[in-house]
Design an enzyme around this catalytic site. Structure first.
Site, PDB file in Angstrom:
ATOM      1  N   SER A 274      40.264  40.255  50.425  1.00  0.00           N
ATOM      2  CA  SER A 274      39.948  41.552  49.790  1.00  0.00           C
ATOM      3  C   SER A 274      38.871  42.233  50.612  1.00  0.00           C
ATOM      4  O   SER A 274      38.157  41.578  51.389  1.00  0.00           O
ATOM      5  CB  SER A 274      39.417  41.285  48.368  1.00  0.00           C
ATOM      6  OG  SER A 274      38.852  42.455  47.810  1.00  0.00           O
TER       7      SER A 274
ATOM      8  N   TYR B 195      34.299  36.793  41.987  1.00  0.00           N
ATOM      9  CA  TYR B 195      35.374  37.332  42.827  1.00  0.00           C
ATOM     10  C   TYR B 195      34.895  37.502  44.276  1.00  0.00           C
ATOM     11  O   TYR B 195      35.583  37.096  45.224  1.00  0.00           O
ATOM     12  CB  TYR B 195      35.827  38.678  42.235  1.00  0.00           C
ATOM     13  CG  TYR B 195      37.064  39.258  42.862  1.00  0.00           C
ATOM     14  CD1 TYR B 195      38.331  38.857  42.442  1.00  0.00           C
ATOM     15  CD2 TYR B 195      36.984  40.239  43.849  1.00  0.00           C
ATOM     16  CE1 TYR B 195      39.482  39.401  42.999  1.00  0.00           C
ATOM     17  CE2 TYR B 195      38.121  40.788  44.412  1.00  0.00           C
ATOM     18  CZ  TYR B 195      39.370  40.373  43.984  1.00  0.00           C
ATOM     19  OH  TYR B 195      40.507  40.924  44.538  1.00  0.00           O
TER      20      TYR B 195
HETATM   21  P1  NAD Z   1      48.548  41.055  40.064  1.00  0.00           P
HETATM   22  O1  NAD Z   1      47.877  40.848  38.758  1.00  0.00           O
HETATM   23  O2  NAD Z   1      49.754  41.902  40.126  1.00  0.00           O
HETATM   24  O3  NAD Z   1      48.884  39.672  40.760  1.00  0.00           O
HETATM   25  C1  NAD Z   1      48.173  38.504  40.512  1.00  0.00           C
HETATM   26  C2  NAD Z   1      49.159  37.374  40.542  1.00  0.00           C
HETATM   27  O4  NAD Z   1      48.438  36.149  40.387  1.00  0.00           O
HETATM   28  C3  NAD Z   1      50.192  37.452  39.415  1.00  0.00           C
HETATM   29  O5  NAD Z   1      51.461  37.146  39.919  1.00  0.00           O
HETATM   30  C4  NAD Z   1      49.741  36.371  38.456  1.00  0.00           C
HETATM   31  O6  NAD Z   1      50.816  35.779  37.750  1.00  0.00           O
HETATM   32  C5  NAD Z   1      49.101  35.370  39.425  1.00  0.00           C
HETATM   33  N1  NAD Z   1      48.170  34.528  38.695  1.00  0.00           N
HETATM   34  C6  NAD Z   1      47.068  34.905  38.013  1.00  0.00           C
HETATM   35  N2  NAD Z   1      46.514  33.839  37.408  1.00  0.00           N
HETATM   36  C7  NAD Z   1      47.292  32.772  37.717  1.00  0.00           C
HETATM   37  C8  NAD Z   1      47.258  31.396  37.402  1.00  0.00           C
HETATM   38  N3  NAD Z   1      46.298  30.881  36.609  1.00  0.00           N
HETATM   39  N4  NAD Z   1      48.203  30.589  37.905  1.00  0.00           N
HETATM   40  C9  NAD Z   1      49.189  31.095  38.675  1.00  0.00           C
HETATM   41  N5  NAD Z   1      49.276  32.389  39.015  1.00  0.00           N
HETATM   42  C10 NAD Z   1      48.341  33.215  38.537  1.00  0.00           C
HETATM   43  O7  NAD Z   1      47.394  41.639  41.002  1.00  0.00           O
HETATM   44  P2  NAD Z   1      47.348  41.973  42.568  1.00  0.00           P
HETATM   45  O8  NAD Z   1      46.395  43.079  42.689  1.00  0.00           O
HETATM   46  O9  NAD Z   1      48.696  42.093  43.143  1.00  0.00           O
HETATM   47  O10 NAD Z   1      46.618  40.672  43.150  1.00  0.00           O
HETATM   48  C11 NAD Z   1      47.153  39.875  44.180  1.00  0.00           C
HETATM   49  C12 NAD Z   1      46.024  39.438  45.100  1.00  0.00           C
HETATM   50  O11 NAD Z   1      45.487  40.577  45.771  1.00  0.00           O
HETATM   51  C13 NAD Z   1      44.851  38.771  44.396  1.00  0.00           C
HETATM   52  O12 NAD Z   1      44.394  37.673  45.151  1.00  0.00           O
HETATM   53  C14 NAD Z   1      43.809  39.867  44.374  1.00  0.00           C
HETATM   54  O13 NAD Z   1      42.507  39.353  44.306  1.00  0.00           O
HETATM   55  C15 NAD Z   1      44.094  40.536  45.703  1.00  0.00           C
HETATM   56  N6  NAD Z   1      43.554  41.885  45.857  1.00  0.00           N
HETATM   57  C16 NAD Z   1      43.951  42.876  45.024  1.00  0.00           C
HETATM   58  C17 NAD Z   1      43.435  44.149  45.213  1.00  0.00           C
HETATM   59  C18 NAD Z   1      43.831  45.309  44.357  1.00  0.00           C
HETATM   60  O14 NAD Z   1      43.207  46.361  44.464  1.00  0.00           O
HETATM   61  N7  NAD Z   1      44.855  45.189  43.527  1.00  0.00           N
HETATM   62  C19 NAD Z   1      42.519  44.383  46.237  1.00  0.00           C
HETATM   63  C20 NAD Z   1      42.157  43.348  47.062  1.00  0.00           C
HETATM   64  C21 NAD Z   1      42.676  42.090  46.871  1.00  0.00           C
END
Ligand code: NAD
Length: 269
Positions: free
Chosen positions: A151, A164
């Site tokens: 991130s 985080y």
């Molecule tokens: P999202 O909520 O769509 O995806 C998160 C995923 O993690 C989901 O598929 C969920 O089922 C899975 N997950 C959560 N808890 C879990 C558990 N206990 N066991 C198994 N799976 C679990 O959100 P996203 O934004 O697509 O996040 C994906 C990645 O991107 C994450 O690592 C997040 O930190 C990172 N990220 C997101 C952003 C943003 O702005 N959305 C920015 C930077 C980094």
């Protein structure tokens, strides 16, 4: 490799037939990565919670094989079971994308320790454990790609996000260390560092801000972007997926230990 189009090298489908395990790929960024890899002919194991049927249908439409694992990454035994399934069915995936993640926003004194432990377990420990189990199979195949979704918070802090921010700094540290350990092999490890991407994880933060500020969700989103992301635009899961395809390609054979920012300028302001 095809050489057409006035001498410009067009990438062939060099990844076709490989297998990728993408954690947290039922929604958001992980699903975006699954789309882009499947478009290249990569067979996919989806993982995570949510609308699994929809995700499976979307990815199967590319004509690739689609598998699913529903392990809860808070628990080490379930991570081991996920990686055992991967080993038994595919001799281990060629591509491991450690993407599942969790967020909880509160100042340190208000953050329940169980939320801290869950974030560290899912965002950080699960990536280490998955790589621990995946690397021997990649070494045996003499090829591999490990990509960790870190991130902008792997490079910059924000108040209210101490677990985080810790976990995402660790994710970059893990990618860098793996890159060194694997430097003399055709296995690469890198991190991708998105800024704001409009996914369920961020929609929760928009709703909370809208409630706090007494404004509409659209206005809350605009304010969040204005505060951090100079482009004023959300990054898309598709753009993250495109970067993942590139890091998996032979063009990226010597990209090792990168922490690739895709953040609308967040970390260079
Ligand atoms: P999202 O909520 O769509 O995806 C998160 C995923 O993690 C989901 O598929 C969920 O089922 C899975 N997950 C959560 N808890 C879990 C558990 N206990 N066991 C198994 N799976 C679990 O959100 P996203 O934004 O697509 O996040 C994906 C990645 O991107 C994450 O690592 C997040 O930190 C990172 N990220 C997101 C952003 C943003 O702005 N959305 C920015 C930077 C980094």
């Amino acid at each position: 490799m095809n050489y057409e189009n006035g001498g410009v090298a067009l990438m062939d489908r060099e990844l076709a037939g490989k297998h990728a395990l993408i954690t947290g790929s039922v929604s958001g960024i992980g699903l975006g990565i699954a789309h882009r890899l499947a478009r290249e002919g990569v067979n996919i194991t989806l993982h995570g919670f949510g609308d699994i049927d929809r995700a499976q249908t979307e990815i199967a439409a590319y004509g690739v094989e689609v598998d699913y694992n529903g392990s809860d990454l808070r628990y080490e035994d379930q991570i081991a079971a996920m990686m055992t399934q991967d080993h038994e069915r595919y001799g281990g995936s060629d591509i491991l994308i450690c993407n599942a993640g969790k967020q909880y926003v509160a100042p340190i004194e208000d953050c329940p320790p169980e939320e801290y432990h869950a974030i560290i377990a899912i965002n950080q420990d699960a990536a280490w454990l998955s790589a621990h189990y995946a690397v021997p199979d990649m070494r045996a195949k003499n090829w591999g790609r490990i990509i960790i979704t870190a991130s902008a918070h792997g490079k910059r802090a924000s108040p209210g996000k101490s677990p985080y921010v810790m976990s995402k700094h660790a994710a970059i540290g893990l990618a860098e260390t793996l890159a060194l350990e694997l430097a003399e092999t055709p296995i690469t490890a890198n991190a991708i560092c998105p800024g704001w991407v409009l996914t369920p994880l961020v929609e929760q933060q928009i709703s909370a801000k809208a409630e706090r500020d007494g404004c509409t969700p659209a206005e809350a989103a605009r304010r969040m972007l204005a505060e951090k992301q100079p482009s004023g635009k959300f990054v898309t899961p598709r753009q993250i997926g495109g970067a993942a395809v590139y890091l998996c390609s032979s063009d990226a054979d010597e990209i090792r230990g990168a922490a690739l920012s895709i953040d609308g300028g967040w970390t260079v302001r």
